[in-house]
Design a protein around this motif. Structure first.
Motif, PDB file in Angstrom:
ATOM      1  N   ILE A   5       0.873  -1.169   0.000  1.00  0.00           N
ATOM      2  CA  ILE A   5       0.000   0.000   0.000  1.00  0.00           C
ATOM      3  C   ILE A   5       0.908   1.215   0.000  1.00  0.00           C
ATOM      4  CG2 ILE A   5      -1.795   1.259   1.230  1.00  0.00           C
ATOM      5  CD1 ILE A   5      -2.699  -1.379   2.453  1.00  0.00           C
ATOM      6  N   GLU A   6       0.821   1.982  -1.097  1.00  0.00           N
ATOM      7  CA  GLU A   6       1.669   3.163  -1.268  1.00  0.00           C
ATOM      8  C   GLU A   6       3.133   2.816  -1.030  1.00  0.00           C
ATOM      9  OE1 GLU A   6       0.236   6.644   0.733  1.00  0.00           O
ATOM     10  OE2 GLU A   6      -1.808   6.276   0.076  1.00  0.00           O
ATOM     11  N   LEU A  21      -7.731  -2.883   1.399  1.00  0.00           N
ATOM     12  CA  LEU A  21      -7.496  -2.697  -0.038  1.00  0.00           C
ATOM     13  C   LEU A  21      -8.797  -2.348  -0.760  1.00  0.00           C
ATOM     14  CD1 LEU A  21      -4.998  -5.629  -0.714  1.00  0.00           C
ATOM     15  CD2 LEU A  21      -4.469  -3.180  -0.604  1.00  0.00           C
ATOM     16  N   ASN A  22      -9.888  -3.029  -0.412  1.00  0.00           N
ATOM     17  CA  ASN A  22     -11.185  -2.718  -1.021  1.00  0.00           C
ATOM     18  C   ASN A  22     -11.611  -1.292  -0.689  1.00  0.00           C
ATOM     19  OD1 ASN A  22     -11.312  -5.340  -1.986  1.00  0.00           O
ATOM     20  ND2 ASN A  22     -12.967  -5.999  -0.652  1.00  0.00           N
ATOM     21  N   ILE A  24      -9.761   1.282   0.061  1.00  0.00           N
ATOM     22  CA  ILE A  24      -8.930   2.237  -0.680  1.00  0.00           C
ATOM     23  C   ILE A  24      -9.447   2.391  -2.105  1.00  0.00           C
ATOM     24  CG2 ILE A  24      -6.638   2.571  -1.707  1.00  0.00           C
ATOM     25  CD1 ILE A  24      -5.500   1.331   0.926  1.00  0.00           C
ATOM     26  N   LYS A  25      -9.763   1.273  -2.761  1.00  0.00           N
ATOM     27  CA  LYS A  25     -10.279   1.326  -4.142  1.00  0.00           C
ATOM     28  C   LYS A  25     -11.584   2.119  -4.218  1.00  0.00           C
ATOM     29  CE  LYS A  25      -8.346  -3.117  -5.480  1.00  0.00           C
ATOM     30  NZ  LYS A  25      -8.656  -4.535  -5.726  1.00  0.00           N
ATOM     31  N   VAL A  26     -12.489   1.859  -3.265  1.00  0.00           N
ATOM     32  CA  VAL A  26     -13.783   2.538  -3.276  1.00  0.00           C
ATOM     33  C   VAL A  26     -13.606   4.035  -3.043  1.00  0.00           C
ATOM     34  CG1 VAL A  26     -15.978   2.770  -2.048  1.00  0.00           C
ATOM     35  CG2 VAL A  26     -15.134   0.512  -2.655  1.00  0.00           C
ATOM     36  N   TYR A  27     -12.804   4.404  -2.051  1.00  0.00           N
ATOM     37  CA  TYR A  27     -12.614   5.825  -1.751  1.00  0.00           C
ATOM     38  C   TYR A  27     -11.886   6.551  -2.874  1.00  0.00           C
ATOM     39  CZ  TYR A  27     -14.776   5.731   2.810  1.00  0.00           C
ATOM     40  OH  TYR A  27     -15.707   5.642   3.822  1.00  0.00           O
ATOM     41  N   GLU A  28     -11.011   5.857  -3.594  1.00  0.00           N
ATOM     42  CA  GLU A  28     -10.337   6.484  -4.743  1.00  0.00           C
ATOM     43  C   GLU A  28     -11.322   6.768  -5.870  1.00  0.00           C
ATOM     44  OE1 GLU A  28      -7.150   3.729  -5.590  1.00  0.00           O
ATOM     45  OE2 GLU A  28      -5.740   4.833  -4.319  1.00  0.00           O
ATOM     46  N   LYS A  29     -12.400   5.995  -5.954  1.00  0.00           N
ATOM     47  CA  LYS A  29     -13.399   6.166  -7.015  1.00  0.00           C
ATOM     48  C   LYS A  29     -14.655   6.873  -6.520  1.00  0.00           C
ATOM     49  CE  LYS A  29     -14.211   2.270  -9.072  1.00  0.00           C
ATOM     50  NZ  LYS A  29     -14.333   0.882  -9.516  1.00  0.00           N
ATOM     51  N   GLU A  47     -17.956  -3.464  -4.517  1.00  0.00           N
ATOM     52  CA  GLU A  47     -16.514  -3.216  -4.532  1.00  0.00           C
ATOM     53  C   GLU A  47     -15.927  -3.207  -3.122  1.00  0.00           C
ATOM     54  OE1 GLU A  47     -15.792   0.194  -7.042  1.00  0.00           O
ATOM     55  OE2 GLU A  47     -16.926  -0.709  -8.666  1.00  0.00           O
ATOM     56  N   LYS A  50     -16.069  -7.043  -1.937  1.00  0.00           N
ATOM     57  CA  LYS A  50     -15.590  -8.066  -2.872  1.00  0.00           C
ATOM     58  C   LYS A  50     -14.595  -9.001  -2.180  1.00  0.00           C
ATOM     59  CE  LYS A  50     -15.019  -6.788  -7.048  1.00  0.00           C
ATOM     60  NZ  LYS A  50     -14.567  -6.092  -8.231  1.00  0.00           N
TER      61      LYS A  50
END
Length: 127
Positions: A5-6, A21-22, A24-29, A47, A50
């Motif tokens: 992560i980063e 990880l999930n 992070i993906k959701v908050y990035e989108k 998401e 998942k």
């Protein structure tokens, strides 16, 4: 499980790392979700959850009770009513006359009360 992560190595239980990880993906989108759309809400849940639950992105198909110790704290509305109740809640969210802060508070409370998912309701409420 180990994850990057980063550019930093993170070690932890597989489920916990996957949750992070999930998220992070959701908050990035976050900007890609429509706040007034139940379909977008379900997509975010998919998401976010998942690989954690089989029913990710789907409303619960069974009654849910919240138990603290040996005490039942909350029984959710019948699962058959959940899609209709959530649609009504999203319709309320579209009301342009209501203050945004109030709409957010009402939405959060009502969504948690309806408890539309088997798991991930708290995460979706915070999202």
């Amino acid at each position: 499980m180990t994850a990057l992560i980063e550019n930093k190595k993170v070690i932890g239980p597989e489920k916990v790392v996957l949750e992070v990880l999930n998220a992070i993906k959701v908050y990035e989108k976050l900007d890609s979700y429509k706040f007034y759309s139940d379909k977008s809400f379900l997509k975010a849940h998919l998401e976010l959850m998942k690989g954690l639950i089989e029913s990710a992105g789907k409303y619960s198909k069974q009654g849910v009770g919240i138990v603290k110790g040996t005490i039942v704290e909350h029984i959710t509305p019948p699962y058959e009513d959940v899609p209709h109740q959530m649609k009504d809640l999203f319709e309320y969210f579209k009301d342009a006359d209501e203050l945004t802060l109030l709409k957010n508070c009402v939405f959060h409370y009502e969504m948690e009360f309806i408890h539309p998912f088997l798991d991930g309701n708290g995460r979706m409420g915070r999202l």
